[in-house]
Motif scaffolding. Structure first.
Motif, PDB file in Angstrom:
ATOM      1  N   GLN A  29       0.832  -1.194   0.000  1.00 41.21           N
ATOM      2  CA  GLN A  29       0.000   0.000   0.000  1.00 41.21           C
ATOM      3  C   GLN A  29       0.870   1.249   0.000  1.00 41.21           C
ATOM      4  OE1 GLN A  29      -2.686   0.214   3.319  1.00 41.21           O
ATOM      5  NE2 GLN A  29      -4.435   0.257   1.955  1.00 41.21           N
ATOM      6  N   ILE A  30       0.637   2.109  -0.975  1.00 40.44           N
ATOM      7  CA  ILE A  30       1.345   3.384  -1.066  1.00 40.44           C
ATOM      8  C   ILE A  30       0.289   4.480  -1.101  1.00 40.44           C
ATOM      9  CG2 ILE A  30       2.862   4.831  -2.461  1.00 40.44           C
ATOM     10  CD1 ILE A  30       4.028   2.197  -3.630  1.00 40.44           C
ATOM     11  N   GLU A  31       0.362   5.405  -0.166  1.00 43.60           N
ATOM     12  CA  GLU A  31      -0.535   6.547  -0.184  1.00 43.60           C
ATOM     13  C   GLU A  31       0.008   7.522  -1.219  1.00 43.60           C
ATOM     14  OE1 GLU A  31      -1.965  10.318   2.544  1.00 43.60           O
ATOM     15  OE2 GLU A  31      -0.722   8.771   3.447  1.00 43.60           O
ATOM     16  N   GLU A  32      -0.714   7.657  -2.335  1.00 38.38           N
ATOM     17  CA  GLU A  32      -0.280   8.563  -3.393  1.00 38.38           C
ATOM     18  C   GLU A  32      -1.017   9.882  -3.286  1.00 38.38           C
ATOM     19  OE1 GLU A  32       0.495   7.322  -7.479  1.00 38.38           O
ATOM     20  OE2 GLU A  32      -0.105   5.314  -6.816  1.00 38.38           O
ATOM     21  N   ILE A  33      -0.263  10.952  -3.333  1.00 38.00           N
ATOM     22  CA  ILE A  33      -0.839  12.290  -3.300  1.00 38.00           C
ATOM     23  C   ILE A  33      -0.504  12.938  -4.636  1.00 38.00           C
ATOM     24  CG2 ILE A  33      -0.837  14.518  -2.157  1.00 38.00           C
ATOM     25  CD1 ILE A  33       0.118  12.889   0.375  1.00 38.00           C
ATOM     26  N   ARG A  34      -1.526  13.143  -5.452  1.00 43.83           N
ATOM     27  CA  ARG A  34      -1.346  13.678  -6.800  1.00 43.83           C
ATOM     28  C   ARG A  34      -1.267  15.205  -6.753  1.00 43.83           C
ATOM     29  NH1 ARG A  34      -3.844  10.873 -11.057  1.00 43.83           N
ATOM     30  NH2 ARG A  34      -3.327  12.743 -12.227  1.00 43.83           N
ATOM     31  N   ILE A  35      -0.080  15.733  -6.891  1.00 40.21           N
ATOM     32  CA  ILE A  35       0.090  17.186  -6.808  1.00 40.21           C
ATOM     33  C   ILE A  35      -0.297  17.887  -8.101  1.00 40.21           C
ATOM     34  CG2 ILE A  35       1.859  16.982  -5.025  1.00 40.21           C
ATOM     35  CD1 ILE A  35       3.907  17.785  -7.254  1.00 40.21           C
ATOM     36  N   ASP A  36      -0.471  17.137  -9.195  1.00 38.89           N
ATOM     37  CA  ASP A  36      -0.935  17.752 -10.438  1.00 38.89           C
ATOM     38  C   ASP A  36      -2.438  18.043 -10.381  1.00 38.89           C
ATOM     39  OD1 ASP A  36      -1.337  14.970 -10.434  1.00 38.89           O
ATOM     40  OD2 ASP A  36      -1.298  14.844 -12.616  1.00 38.89           O
ATOM     41  N   LEU A  37      -3.128  17.429  -9.452  1.00 37.33           N
ATOM     42  CA  LEU A  37      -4.564  17.645  -9.307  1.00 37.33           C
ATOM     43  C   LEU A  37      -4.909  18.616  -8.182  1.00 37.33           C
ATOM     44  CD1 LEU A  37      -5.788  13.944  -9.639  1.00 37.33           C
ATOM     45  CD2 LEU A  37      -5.691  15.708 -11.414  1.00 37.33           C
ATOM     46  N   ASP A  38      -3.953  18.890  -7.316  1.00 36.02           N
ATOM     47  CA  ASP A  38      -4.230  19.697  -6.129  1.00 36.02           C
ATOM     48  C   ASP A  38      -3.048  20.632  -5.855  1.00 36.02           C
ATOM     49  OD1 ASP A  38      -4.734  20.709  -3.581  1.00 36.02           O
ATOM     50  OD2 ASP A  38      -5.491  18.800  -2.817  1.00 36.02           O
ATOM     51  N   HIS A  39      -3.219  21.884  -6.226  1.00 31.95           N
ATOM     52  CA  HIS A  39      -2.141  22.864  -6.069  1.00 31.95           C
ATOM     53  C   HIS A  39      -1.739  23.031  -4.595  1.00 31.95           C
ATOM     54  CE1 HIS A  39       0.459  26.165  -7.148  1.00 31.95           C
ATOM     55  NE2 HIS A  39      -0.091  26.890  -6.196  1.00 31.95           N
ATOM     56  N   ALA A  40      -2.698  22.945  -3.695  1.00 31.72           N
ATOM     57  CA  ALA A  40      -2.386  23.086  -2.265  1.00 31.72           C
ATOM     58  C   ALA A  40      -1.461  21.960  -1.809  1.00 31.72           C
ATOM     59  CB  ALA A  40      -3.668  23.092  -1.434  1.00 31.72           C
ATOM     60  N   GLN A  41      -1.661  20.753  -2.344  1.00 30.66           N
ATOM     61  CA  GLN A  41      -0.780  19.636  -1.983  1.00 30.66           C
ATOM     62  C   GLN A  41       0.627  19.848  -2.546  1.00 30.66           C
ATOM     63  OE1 GLN A  41      -1.013  17.378   0.127  1.00 30.66           O
ATOM     64  NE2 GLN A  41      -3.184  17.119   0.526  1.00 30.66           N
ATOM     65  N   ARG A  42       0.726  20.453  -3.736  1.00 29.94           N
ATOM     66  CA  ARG A  42       2.043  20.770  -4.297  1.00 29.94           C
ATOM     67  C   ARG A  42       2.778  21.741  -3.370  1.00 29.94           C
ATOM     68  NH1 ARG A  42       4.732  20.842  -9.194  1.00 29.94           N
ATOM     69  NH2 ARG A  42       2.926  20.013 -10.275  1.00 29.94           N
ATOM     70  N   GLU A  43       2.091  22.754  -2.919  1.00 29.29           N
ATOM     71  CA  GLU A  43       2.693  23.734  -2.004  1.00 29.29           C
ATOM     72  C   GLU A  43       3.110  23.061  -0.698  1.00 29.29           C
ATOM     73  OE1 GLU A  43       3.472  26.938  -2.665  1.00 29.29           O
ATOM     74  OE2 GLU A  43       2.746  26.582  -4.711  1.00 29.29           O
ATOM     75  N   HIS A  44       2.256  22.178  -0.206  1.00 30.58           N
ATOM     76  CA  HIS A  44       2.558  21.456   1.033  1.00 30.58           C
ATOM     77  C   HIS A  44       3.803  20.581   0.858  1.00 30.58           C
ATOM     78  CE1 HIS A  44       1.853  19.559   4.876  1.00 30.58           C
ATOM     79  NE2 HIS A  44       1.878  18.373   4.292  1.00 30.58           N
ATOM     80  N   MET A  45       3.882  19.870  -0.270  1.00 26.56           N
ATOM     81  CA  MET A  45       5.040  19.023  -0.548  1.00 26.56           C
ATOM     82  C   MET A  45       6.317  19.866  -0.587  1.00 26.56           C
ATOM     83  SD  MET A  45       6.136  17.012  -4.030  1.00 26.56           S
ATOM     84  CE  MET A  45       6.793  18.528  -4.748  1.00 26.56           C
ATOM     85  N   MET A  46       6.268  21.004  -1.261  1.00 26.75           N
ATOM     86  CA  MET A  46       7.462  21.852  -1.371  1.00 26.75           C
ATOM     87  C   MET A  46       7.862  22.402  -0.004  1.00 26.75           C
ATOM     88  SD  MET A  46       7.104  23.646  -5.152  1.00 26.75           S
ATOM     89  CE  MET A  46       5.976  24.870  -4.591  1.00 26.75           C
ATOM     90  N   ALA A  47       6.891  22.723   0.833  1.00 25.14           N
ATOM     91  CA  ALA A  47       7.204  23.216   2.176  1.00 25.14           C
ATOM     92  C   ALA A  47       7.847  22.110   3.018  1.00 25.14           C
ATOM     93  CB  ALA A  47       5.935  23.739   2.851  1.00 25.14           C
ATOM     94  N   LEU A  48       7.354  20.886   2.879  1.00 23.55           N
ATOM     95  CA  LEU A  48       7.887  19.753   3.656  1.00 23.55           C
ATOM     96  C   LEU A  48       9.288  19.345   3.212  1.00 23.55           C
ATOM     97  CD1 LEU A  48       4.955  17.172   3.880  1.00 23.55           C
ATOM     98  CD2 LEU A  48       6.029  18.391   5.767  1.00 23.55           C
ATOM     99  N   THR A  49       9.510  19.337   1.898  1.00 28.56           N
ATOM    100  CA  THR A  49      10.724  18.720   1.354  1.00 28.56           C
ATOM    101  C   THR A  49      11.758  19.714   0.830  1.00 28.56           C
ATOM    102  OG1 THR A  49       9.830  18.535  -0.899  1.00 28.56           O
ATOM    103  CG2 THR A  49       9.369  16.709   0.643  1.00 28.56           C
ATOM    104  N   GLN A  50      11.344  20.949   0.591  1.00 28.33           N
ATOM    105  CA  GLN A  50      12.197  21.950  -0.057  1.00 28.33           C
ATOM    106  C   GLN A  50      12.569  21.511  -1.476  1.00 28.33           C
ATOM    107  OE1 GLN A  50      12.713  24.945   1.661  1.00 28.33           O
ATOM    108  NE2 GLN A  50      11.238  23.877   2.937  1.00 28.33           N
ATOM    109  N   ARG A  51      11.729  20.683  -2.095  1.00 32.44           N
ATOM    110  CA  ARG A  51      11.949  20.199  -3.461  1.00 32.44           C
ATOM    111  C   ARG A  51      10.690  20.400  -4.286  1.00 32.44           C
ATOM    112  NH1 ARG A  51      15.244  14.491  -2.933  1.00 32.44           N
ATOM    113  NH2 ARG A  51      16.907  15.253  -1.593  1.00 32.44           N
ATOM    114  N   ARG A  52      10.885  20.517  -5.600  1.00 33.87           N
ATOM    115  CA  ARG A  52       9.771  20.745  -6.510  1.00 33.87           C
ATOM    116  C   ARG A  52       9.443  19.523  -7.363  1.00 33.87           C
ATOM    117  NH1 ARG A  52       8.576  25.476  -6.818  1.00 33.87           N
ATOM    118  NH2 ARG A  52       8.744  26.972  -8.443  1.00 33.87           N
ATOM    119  N   THR A  53      10.338  18.549  -7.406  1.00 36.07           N
ATOM    120  CA  THR A  53      10.177  17.417  -8.321  1.00 36.07           C
ATOM    121  C   THR A  53       9.455  16.254  -7.646  1.00 36.07           C
ATOM    122  OG1 THR A  53      12.332  16.530  -7.673  1.00 36.07           O
ATOM    123  CG2 THR A  53      12.275  18.016  -9.582  1.00 36.07           C
ATOM    124  N   VAL A  54       8.881  15.399  -8.484  1.00 32.45           N
ATOM    125  CA  VAL A  54       8.253  14.177  -8.006  1.00 32.45           C
ATOM    126  C   VAL A  54       8.996  12.990  -8.581  1.00 32.45           C
ATOM    127  CG1 VAL A  54       5.956  15.118  -7.609  1.00 32.45           C
ATOM    128  CG2 VAL A  54       6.535  14.276  -9.874  1.00 32.45           C
TER     129      VAL A  54
END
Length: 87
Positions: A29-54
């Motif tokens: 089981q892998i919890e996938e978070i699609r950042i191409d569908l949710d801009h807020a999740q993209r921002e959250h990912m960048m804040a958590l990781t300091q990275r922009r790539t997937v």
């Protein structure tokens, strides 16, 4: 096995490669978070990781990094212990 979370997009060969490796190592089981569908999740990912790539991959509470980081962890023999150890 520890939970795995992965920030992904729909068309990402590195995401597919990372998922395949994790599945070969027994992750069912892998919890996938699609950042191409949710801009807020993209921002959250960048804040958590300091990275922009997937992908950006988390095992338990640990940020692993991207596909290359995951592959290097596996080649070093550290992926399986990390997946199996307790938080």
């Amino acid at each position: 096995m520890k939970p795995v979370k992965m920030y992904t997009t729909a068309v990402c060969p590195f995401c597919v490669r990372a998922k395949a490796l994790l599945q070969r190592r027994g992750v069912t089981q892998i919890e996938e978070i699609r950042i191409d569908l949710d801009h807020a999740q993209r921002e959250h990912m960048m804040a958590l990781t300091q990275r922009r790539t997937v992908p950006q991959i988390f095992i338990g509470s640990s940020h692993i990094g991207g596909c290359d980081d995951l592959m290097a962890l596996d080649m070093a023999g550290k992926l399986m212990p990390m997946l199996q150890e307790q938080d």
